[in-house]
Design a protein around this motif. Structure first.
Motif, PDB file in Angstrom:
ATOM      1  N   ALA A  31      20.141   2.059   7.348  1.00  0.00           N
ATOM      2  CA  ALA A  31      19.632   0.709   7.069  1.00  0.00           C
ATOM      3  C   ALA A  31      18.982   0.569   5.700  1.00  0.00           C
ATOM      4  O   ALA A  31      17.962  -0.090   5.544  1.00  0.00           O
ATOM      5  N   GLY A  32      19.584   1.218   4.697  1.00  0.00           N
ATOM      6  CA  GLY A  32      19.086   1.072   3.323  1.00  0.00           C
ATOM      7  C   GLY A  32      17.837   1.858   3.031  1.00  0.00           C
ATOM      8  O   GLY A  32      17.212   1.670   1.988  1.00  0.00           O
ATOM      9  N   ARG A  33      17.451   2.792   3.942  1.00  0.00           N
ATOM     10  CA  ARG A  33      16.209   3.552   3.750  1.00  0.00           C
ATOM     11  C   ARG A  33      16.451   4.963   3.221  1.00  0.00           C
ATOM     12  O   ARG A  33      15.489   5.708   3.028  1.00  0.00           O
ATOM     13  N   GLY A  34      17.699   5.337   3.035  1.00  0.00           N
ATOM     14  CA  GLY A  34      17.980   6.706   2.589  1.00  0.00           C
ATOM     15  C   GLY A  34      17.804   7.680   3.738  1.00  0.00           C
ATOM     16  O   GLY A  34      17.739   7.282   4.901  1.00  0.00           O
ATOM     17  N   HIS A  35      17.737   8.963   3.416  1.00  0.00           N
ATOM     18  CA  HIS A  35      17.635   9.992   4.455  1.00  0.00           C
ATOM     19  C   HIS A  35      16.242  10.590   4.516  1.00  0.00           C
ATOM     20  O   HIS A  35      15.688  10.979   3.490  1.00  0.00           O
ATOM     21  N   LYS A  36      15.706  10.696   5.691  1.00  0.00           N
ATOM     22  CA  LYS A  36      14.450  11.381   5.993  1.00  0.00           C
ATOM     23  C   LYS A  36      13.287  10.954   5.085  1.00  0.00           C
ATOM     24  O   LYS A  36      13.384  10.009   4.324  1.00  0.00           O
ATOM     25  N   GLY A  37      12.195  11.627   5.187  1.00  0.00           N
ATOM     26  CA  GLY A  37      11.037  11.345   4.345  1.00  0.00           C
ATOM     27  C   GLY A  37      10.155  10.243   4.918  1.00  0.00           C
ATOM     28  O   GLY A  37      10.527   9.515   5.828  1.00  0.00           O
ATOM     29  N   GLN A  38       8.945  10.147   4.347  1.00  0.00           N
ATOM     30  CA  GLN A  38       7.935   9.219   4.860  1.00  0.00           C
ATOM     31  C   GLN A  38       8.395   7.768   4.789  1.00  0.00           C
ATOM     32  O   GLN A  38       8.157   6.980   5.697  1.00  0.00           O
ATOM     33  N   LYS A  39       9.061   7.398   3.712  1.00  0.00           N
ATOM     34  CA  LYS A  39       9.474   5.993   3.547  1.00  0.00           C
ATOM     35  C   LYS A  39      10.574   5.577   4.518  1.00  0.00           C
ATOM     36  O   LYS A  39      10.806   4.394   4.715  1.00  0.00           O
ATOM     37  N   SER A  40      11.266   6.541   5.103  1.00  0.00           N
ATOM     38  CA  SER A  40      12.342   6.198   6.034  1.00  0.00           C
ATOM     39  C   SER A  40      11.821   5.951   7.448  1.00  0.00           C
ATOM     40  O   SER A  40      12.508   5.367   8.270  1.00  0.00           O
ATOM     41  N   ARG A  41      10.605   6.401   7.736  1.00  0.00           N
ATOM     42  CA  ARG A  41      10.068   6.293   9.098  1.00  0.00           C
ATOM     43  C   ARG A  41       9.430   4.918   9.331  1.00  0.00           C
ATOM     44  O   ARG A  41       8.882   4.319   8.411  1.00  0.00           O
ATOM     45  N   SER A  42       9.442   4.479  10.575  1.00  0.00           N
ATOM     46  CA  SER A  42       8.761   3.223  10.887  1.00  0.00           C
ATOM     47  C   SER A  42       7.258   3.488  10.913  1.00  0.00           C
ATOM     48  O   SER A  42       6.811   4.509  11.455  1.00  0.00           O
ATOM     49  N   GLY A  43       6.503   2.626  10.294  1.00  0.00           N
ATOM     50  CA  GLY A  43       5.049   2.790  10.260  1.00  0.00           C
ATOM     51  C   GLY A  43       4.587   3.871   9.308  1.00  0.00           C
ATOM     52  O   GLY A  43       3.399   4.140   9.205  1.00  0.00           O
ATOM     53  N   GLY A  44       5.495   4.508   8.599  1.00  0.00           N
ATOM     54  CA  GLY A  44       5.117   5.615   7.716  1.00  0.00           C
ATOM     55  C   GLY A  44       4.933   5.151   6.293  1.00  0.00           C
ATOM     56  O   GLY A  44       5.908   4.875   5.600  1.00  0.00           O
ATOM     57  N   TYR A  45       3.709   5.025   5.859  1.00  0.00           N
ATOM     58  CA  TYR A  45       3.430   4.742   4.455  1.00  0.00           C
ATOM     59  C   TYR A  45       2.003   5.146   4.190  1.00  0.00           C
ATOM     60  O   TYR A  45       1.264   5.534   5.101  1.00  0.00           O
ATOM     61  N   HIS A  46       1.573   5.098   2.955  1.00  0.00           N
ATOM     62  CA  HIS A  46       0.235   5.565   2.600  1.00  0.00           C
ATOM     63  C   HIS A  46      -0.712   4.391   2.404  1.00  0.00           C
ATOM     64  O   HIS A  46      -0.267   3.253   2.213  1.00  0.00           O
ATOM     65  N   LYS A  47      -2.005   4.668   2.462  1.00  0.00           N
ATOM     66  CA  LYS A  47      -2.981   3.605   2.226  1.00  0.00           C
ATOM     67  C   LYS A  47      -3.088   3.311   0.724  1.00  0.00           C
ATOM     68  O   LYS A  47      -2.687   4.149  -0.106  1.00  0.00           O
ATOM     69  N   VAL A  48      -3.637   2.186   0.380  1.00  0.00           N
ATOM     70  CA  VAL A  48      -3.794   1.780  -1.009  1.00  0.00           C
ATOM     71  C   VAL A  48      -4.695   2.778  -1.728  1.00  0.00           C
ATOM     72  O   VAL A  48      -5.760   3.131  -1.226  1.00  0.00           O
TER      73      VAL A  48
END
Length: 143
Positions: A31-48
């Motif tokens: 779905a346009g997210r590439g393979h694996k890694g934090q950005k590909s996961r749902s809810g996976g991102y860093h705080k500001v």
């Protein structure tokens, strides 16, 4: 023209991006997210401000300073401005009409800067110790 005939201008509407709907759409599988890694996961991102575990900028820099939110209601004028005003009795309204202080100002204080050559009576206006001495030396008073 009728309500049931109204429609948006040509090109104003875009089709929504429907991801994960098959290989032919170009947005299937990952779905346009590439393979694996934090950005590909749902809810996976860093705080500001997160810097990957490194001490973040807002914690590396020292805490310093303070600016009161009440400053916009306070003003100061000096003795020379008071002298140029040319009034015997000065109050908040007179200063606002003369344009020496803004319309939002609630507290005014006279500071000892410049010379005062005339007797001035201040009403509802504060003064520093030096300014008070200079006003009284010129024959004025504070009320």
């Amino acid at each position: 023209m009728e309500l049931n005939n109204l429609k948006p201008a040509e090109g104003a509407k875009h089709a929504a991006r429907r991801v994960g709907r098959g290989i032919g759409s170009g947005l299937g599988k990952t779905a346009g997210r590439g393979h694996k890694g934090q950005k590909s996961r749902s809810g996976g991102y860093h705080k500001v401000g997160f810097e990957g575990g490194q001490m973040p900028m807002q914690r590396r820099l020292p805490k310093r300073g303070f600016k009161s939110h009440l400053l916009k209601y306070n003003a100061e004028i000096n003795l020379s401005e008071l002298d140029q005003l040319g009034l015997d009795e000065v109050d908040m309204l007179a200063l606002k009409e003369a344009g020496l202080v803004g319309q939002m100002i609630k507290v005014v204080k006279v500071i000892k800067s410049g010379e005062l050559t005339r007797a001035v009576k201040l009403t509802g206006i504060g003064a520093t110790a030096g300014a008070k001495a200079a006003i009284e030396a010129a024959g004025g008073s504070l009320a």
